[in-house]
Motif scaffolding. Structure first.
Motif, short mmCIF file in Angstrom:
data_model
loop_
_atom_site.label_atom_id
_atom_site.label_comp_id
_atom_site.label_asym_id
_atom_site.label_seq_id
_atom_site.Cartn_x
_atom_site.Cartn_y
_atom_site.Cartn_z
N ALA A 181 18.02 57.68 11.18
CA ALA A 181 18.30 56.40 11.75
C ALA A 181 17.43 56.12 13.06
O ALA A 181 17.26 56.98 13.80
N LYS A 182 16.75 54.88 13.01
CA LYS A 182 16.05 54.63 14.28
C LYS A 182 16.99 53.88 15.31
O LYS A 182 17.81 53.15 15.05
N SER B 184 15.34 47.26 20.30
CA SER B 184 14.30 47.12 21.20
C SER B 184 13.11 47.26 20.81
O SER B 184 11.99 46.90 21.59
N GLN B 185 12.92 46.97 19.39
CA GLN B 185 11.67 46.36 18.91
C GLN B 185 11.49 45.08 19.10
O GLN B 185 12.30 44.44 19.16
N THR C 180 9.31 55.86 3.46
CA THR C 180 10.10 54.56 3.35
C THR C 180 10.85 54.03 4.52
O THR C 180 11.57 55.00 5.19
N LEU C 181 10.64 52.75 4.78
CA LEU C 181 11.11 52.31 5.90
C LEU C 181 12.37 51.37 5.42
O LEU C 181 12.47 50.61 4.54
N ARG D 221 14.20 55.49 8.69
CA ARG D 221 12.99 55.99 7.85
C ARG D 221 13.31 57.23 7.22
O ARG D 221 13.81 57.78 7.86
N ALA D 222 12.61 57.43 5.93
CA ALA D 222 12.54 58.68 5.19
C ALA D 222 11.19 59.06 4.97
O ALA D 222 10.56 58.53 4.36
#
Lengths: 152, 140
Positions: B30-31, B36-37, B109-110, B121-122
């Motif tokens: 998990a991001k 915050s992006q 993968t996003l 992402r993975a």
């Protein structure tokens, strides 16, 4: 619902040839053993032989390598069940990298540079061992980094 | 007989890396704080419209064995989810995007939310149940 393919070349190329995925893995086991003995005995002859094996895999295709022929003749007939397939290009890429390391190692042996021999053999051994034991995909890890570094 | 030390050293280092590789590949991470992006990914960047709920952006390359399996898996997962879009991008021909997103290996993968913000992402062929739960957790 929607899967959009912007990637005909990379993944679903109709002409992409599929091979039995167990063949290259079997080859990696033999390669690991050969390179391990070569590293311990500093054998230029063994590295030379392995170089020829890498060359057939790299330039004729991994399914034409001597180890693949052993697999087809002695191992495959004993296996049953579904045949897992993979694109021929990833294992062929790995054979090319192996070929480069073997050329470097053999140069080290010929030039009486034992450190060069040991380091190059060690890298090839590490890649073969990771492939054999962990199904490591060298192209996955290396190719994009090379592309990122070389294309500005 | 020469020394076995170099062989033992190479095998030990490789095995340590191998166990790390096997443990981390395919895991959906998990991001943290996607808010915050500054901006999410845009349709112009990934070449397709974003899904109304979420988008799976797969980066593939030619010398990648698990990319085929990843493609099949994500196609299967999204088959009955019309609000999720799956796009498969050739990393080599999108190097600018690859650098910006810091993609280092394939397949990566996003998982994007509906605004194109990366929520996970993975790296490596993703684990099916983890992708499904990451998609289920997308806030609308």
């Amino acid at each position: 619902m929607a899967t959009i393919n912007r990637n005909l070349e990379a993944t679903e190329n109709k002409s992409a040839r599929l091979i039995d995925a167990r063949g290259p893995r079997f080859g990696a086991v033999i390669t690991t053993a050969v390179l391990a003995v070569a590293l311990v005995t500093h054998s230029a002859v063994l590295i030379g032989l392995q170089l020829l094996v890498f060359a057939t895999g790299a330039f004729l295709g991994p399914q034409k390598s001597p180890y693949a022929l052993i697999y087809k003749k002695f191992v495959k007939p004993r296996l049953s069940g579904d045949v897992p397939t993979e694109d021929v290009r990833p294992p062929q890429f790995a054979q090319k990298i192996g070929f480069l390391f073997a050329v470097t190692a053999l140069s080290g042996a010929i030039l009486s540079a034992p450190v060069l021999f040991a380091v190059a053999t060690s890298f090839a051994l590490a890649a073969a061992f990771l492939n054999a034991a962990f199904n490591f995909c060298l192209g996955c890890e290396l190719y994009l980094l090379i592309a990122r570094a070389t294309n500005r | 007989m020469r020394t076995l030390a170099p062989l033992a050293f190479v095998l030990a280092i490789s095995a340590a890396y191998g166990f790390w590789y096997r443990r981390t590949r395919g895991r959906v991470v998990a991001k943290k704080a996607p808010e915050s992006q500054p901006l999410g990914l845009t349709p112009a960047q990934i070449g397709v419209e974003l899904g109304t709920r979420g988008t799976l952006v797969q980066f593939s390359s030619a010398f990648c064995s698990p990319c085929r399996a990843t493609r099949a898996l994500l196609t299967d997962i999204t088959a009955d989810q019309p609000d999720i879009v799956h796009v498969d991008i050739d990393a080599e021909s999108h190097l600018e995007l690859v650098r910006k997103l810091d993609i280092r290996s394939t397949p990566t993968t996003l998982i994007l939310d509906r605004n194109g913000l990366e929520i996970g992402r993975a790296v490596g062929a993703p684990k099916r149940d983890q992708v499904i739960s990451a998609l289920a957790a997308i806030k609308l």
